[in-house]
Design a protein around this motif. Structure first.
Motif, short mmCIF file in Angstrom:
data_model
loop_
_atom_site.label_atom_id
_atom_site.label_comp_id
_atom_site.label_asym_id
_atom_site.label_seq_id
_atom_site.Cartn_x
_atom_site.Cartn_y
_atom_site.Cartn_z
N GLU A 276 25.09 40.50 -61.76
CA GLU A 276 25.39 40.73 -60.36
C GLU A 276 26.93 41.33 -60.19
OE1 GLU A 276 25.76 36.62 -58.50
OE2 GLU A 276 24.11 36.04 -59.45
N LEU A 277 26.77 42.53 -60.87
CA LEU A 277 27.62 43.63 -60.93
C LEU A 277 28.08 43.93 -59.45
CD1 LEU A 277 26.65 45.55 -64.03
CD2 LEU A 277 28.69 44.42 -63.70
N ASP A 278 27.02 43.78 -58.43
CA ASP A 278 27.40 44.40 -57.15
C ASP A 278 28.41 43.47 -56.55
OD1 ASP A 278 25.44 42.23 -57.31
OD2 ASP A 278 25.16 42.28 -55.26
N LYS A 279 28.70 42.20 -56.94
CA LYS A 279 29.59 41.59 -56.24
C LYS A 279 31.02 42.14 -56.72
CE LYS A 279 27.21 37.37 -55.85
NZ LYS A 279 26.92 35.71 -56.09
N ALA A 280 31.17 42.94 -57.83
CA ALA A 280 32.30 43.44 -58.29
C ALA A 280 32.76 44.62 -57.95
CB ALA A 280 32.56 43.25 -59.74
N GLY A 281 31.50 45.77 -57.29
CA GLY A 281 31.55 46.75 -56.85
C GLY A 281 31.10 47.94 -57.93
#
Length: 460
Positions: A276-281
């Motif tokens: 869920e790297l998208d949550k960290a940008g």
């Protein structure tokens, strides 16, 4: 209440544990998260178990050649695959246990076992708990790629991981992929006694190597009875009573290979899709590798990516070097960067291939004037004495600067002898430094001064 650390490390592969050691030694609190096996690919499904299997296969091969050395073995050669597997399992288990024990006994290090998921640029959830840190280091490694080839999901197939679980010998192993992992398993299982066929989409094996290296490797494998099918542009799979039917669509030979087992060895993919790297940008490329700069930093301040998951190296030694770069820059006030690293690796067939720097093809594309030297292993005394004379040495240098640009040693101890040339390139010294050295006799390395002394202008 969220727990806070000075640093979070996700993954206990080659870069994570030594970084935890450096950070805690500097007085930082560290949370290290591992969701499966401590030690990463190298310890569990890569270098350590496979090279243990290579050693067993070499012992079998050498035993079959015993008469060549005047040694008689009565009763023939047998392979106990259960014992072969048990030996590899023990090597991995001991290494894995050592890493786990070290981490769990490390002052200021808290080990979490479970699946890490990002909740933000400074927070990670693990087992229902959220932990935070100003510095997060991703070291999640990679796994075997499974391309969307026709029929692949309709048949049982093996990867480098599931191959290690085999306790019986495949009757006919069909290896999909003629590159480094595939070739090692192919020769290994041929020496254990399996019939082996390699199916490669490209026109030749190990396509990133020079054509002379590729041809020599093919000759070595074919001499041991391995069938090689190159130019397999339309690979497909169908169930078969005997195991798996593999469509090869080559210009010559049967259009299909019927194997009892099929091994997919067609590349690696990073273990980044479920973080869920998208949550960290955090930005990834089209193949899901985490994008990093010269110092392994992602686009998000405070987040780094090390090892196979960043796509900047696919080896244990490059993952460890990632740790060294990060630690030196963070803790030592250094300015180390990825571009300082010289490409170097080995292919562990027998005899092994040791490689450093540019290939001849890459050097020619650079447009600079070149000096090239080759020497067959038949003219290397150590190889003759060991009765292992397959392969050759090659060195490429810049004709103007006298700097060594690259080398290949395909032959006995090639993976060790090449280090003299690796050191030469790193020190940025002219090749004449090694040319004038006095190495030990009898070794393979003693031929390096001779190889370099024979450098001649490259022909067109």
């Amino acid at each position: 209440m969220n727990r806070r650390f000075d640093a979070i490390i996700i993954g206990a592969g080659q870069a994570g544990p030594p970084l935890a050691s450096r950070l805690t030694a500097a007085g930082m609190t560290v949370a290290l998260i591992e969701r499966k096996l401590f030690g990463g690919t190298c310890v569990n499904t890569g270098c350590m178990p496979t090279k243990t299997l290579v050693a067993s296969a070499y012992a079998a091969h050498l035993a079959r050649r015993a008469a060549d050395y005047g040694v008689e073995i009565a009763g023939g050669i047998g392979i106990d695959m259960a014992k072969v597997k048990a030996r590899a399992d023990t090597v991995s288990f001991n290494a894995r246990t050592g890493v786990e024990t070290m981490l769990k006994s490390m002052d200021l290090c808290t080990v979490f076992e479970g699946h890490a998921r990002f909740e933000g640029p400074d927070s990670v959830s693990i087992g229902g708990e959220t932990i935070r840190a100003e510095r997060i280091f991703i070291n999640v490694g990679g796994r075997a790629a499974v391309p969307d080839m026709p029929g692949v999901n309709e048949v049982p197939f093996l990867t480098n991981t599931s191959m290690l679980a085999l306790e019986t010998l495949p009757e006919h192993l069909v290896v999909i992929g003629g590159s480094y992992i595939g070739l090692e398993f192919a020769q290994m299982y041929r020496r254990f006694g399996s019939r082996v066929t390699i199916v490669e989409k490209g026109p030749r094996l190990i396509g990133r190597e020079d054509e002379d290296v590729s041809a020599a490797v093919r000759a070595i494998l074919e001499a041991e009875g391995i069938t090689i099918r190159t130019g397999a542009e339309c690979i497909s799979f169908e169930p078969h009573d005997a195991g798996v039917s593999v469509g090869v669509d080559c210009h010559d030979g049967s259009p299909r290979e019927i194997g009892s087992h099929a091994l997919l060895a067609v590349g690696r993919t990073p273990n980044t899709q479920d973080l869920e790297l998208d949550k960290a940008g955090v930005v990834m490329d089209a193949r899901d590798f985490i994008q990093v700069d010269e110092q392994l930093r992602t686009n998000v301040p405070g987040i780094w990516a090390m090892g196979d998951c960043n796509g900047r190296g696919a080896f244990t030694h490059t993952a460890y070097n990632d740790f060294e770069i990060v630690a030196a820059n963070l803790l030592d006030g250094d300015d180390r960067k990825l571009s300082d690293r010289i490409t170097a690796y080995a292919l562990y067939i027998d005899p092994p291939l040791g490689r450093v720097g540019m290939s001849e093809a890459e050097a020619r594309k650079s447009g600079r004037p070149l000096l090239i030297s080759t020497r067959p292993m038949t003219r290397v005394g150590r190889a003759v004495e060991k009765g292992e004379t397959q392969g050759f040495m090659k060195a490429i240098a810049d004709a103007e600067t006298k700097q060594l640009l690259g080398a290949a040693i395909l032959g006995v101890s090639g993976d060790e002898a090449v280090h003299g040339l690796i050191d030469l390139i790193y020190t940025k010294q002219p090749y004449t430094v090694i040319q004038r050295s006095v190495p030990i006799h009898p070794t393979v390395s003693e031929l390096l001064p001779t190889l370099l002394g024979d450098l001649k202008p490259a022909t067109v």
